[in-house]
Design a protein around this motif. Sequence first.
Motif, PDB file in Angstrom:
ATOM      1  N   LYS A   9      20.841   7.229 -24.467  1.00 35.85           N
ATOM      2  CA  LYS A   9      21.911   6.805 -25.358  1.00 35.85           C
ATOM      3  C   LYS A   9      21.338   6.126 -26.597  1.00 35.85           C
ATOM      4  CE  LYS A   9      25.967   5.573 -26.885  1.00 35.85           C
ATOM      5  NZ  LYS A   9      26.771   6.501 -27.644  1.00 35.85           N
ATOM      6  N   GLY A  13      21.852   8.060 -30.370  1.00 38.82           N
ATOM      7  CA  GLY A  13      22.700   7.445 -31.372  1.00 38.82           C
ATOM      8  C   GLY A  13      24.159   7.365 -30.973  1.00 38.82           C
ATOM      9  N   SER A  14      24.964   6.934 -31.933  1.00 38.15           N
ATOM     10  CA  SER A  14      26.375   6.678 -31.651  1.00 38.15           C
ATOM     11  C   SER A  14      27.194   7.960 -31.526  1.00 38.15           C
ATOM     12  CB  SER A  14      26.964   5.794 -32.748  1.00 38.15           C
ATOM     13  OG  SER A  14      26.895   6.466 -33.992  1.00 38.15           O
ATOM     14  N   GLY A  15      26.683   9.070 -32.013  1.00 36.33           N
ATOM     15  CA  GLY A  15      27.411  10.328 -31.945  1.00 36.33           C
ATOM     16  C   GLY A  15      27.422  10.955 -30.563  1.00 36.33           C
ATOM     17  N   GLN A  48      26.341  -2.865 -21.640  1.00 35.94           N
ATOM     18  CA  GLN A  48      26.341  -2.886 -23.098  1.00 35.94           C
ATOM     19  C   GLN A  48      25.223  -3.749 -23.668  1.00 35.94           C
ATOM     20  OE1 GLN A  48      30.234  -3.970 -24.435  1.00 35.94           O
ATOM     21  NE2 GLN A  48      31.109  -1.975 -23.926  1.00 35.94           N
ATOM     22  N   LYS A  55      18.279  -0.316 -27.894  1.00 34.70           N
ATOM     23  CA  LYS A  55      18.360   0.196 -29.262  1.00 34.70           C
ATOM     24  C   LYS A  55      17.488  -0.623 -30.196  1.00 34.70           C
ATOM     25  CE  LYS A  55      23.035   2.077 -29.261  1.00 34.70           C
ATOM     26  NZ  LYS A  55      24.373   1.939 -29.848  1.00 34.70           N
TER      27      LYS A  55
END
Length: 64
Positions: A9, A13-15, A48, A55
């Motif tokens: 993840k 990335g966020s996509g 999270q 990240k």
Amino acid sequence: MITEVLRLKALMGSGAGARKIAATFNRFHGAQISIGKTFVADLLISHQYELACAKRNIHNKPPT
């Protein structure tokens, strides 16, 4: 397994959603273990803070 999903993840990335991460994980590890998108979604919600740390560690790593 959890750290590998979080690493994917962070790299993707966020996509990338749960379905894309599950498909990528299963492509790499399909012969040994398979995971579903619901497992990935629950994992991302419950981890999270670890995801944010992963990240940060990946993106702040000095180039070699």
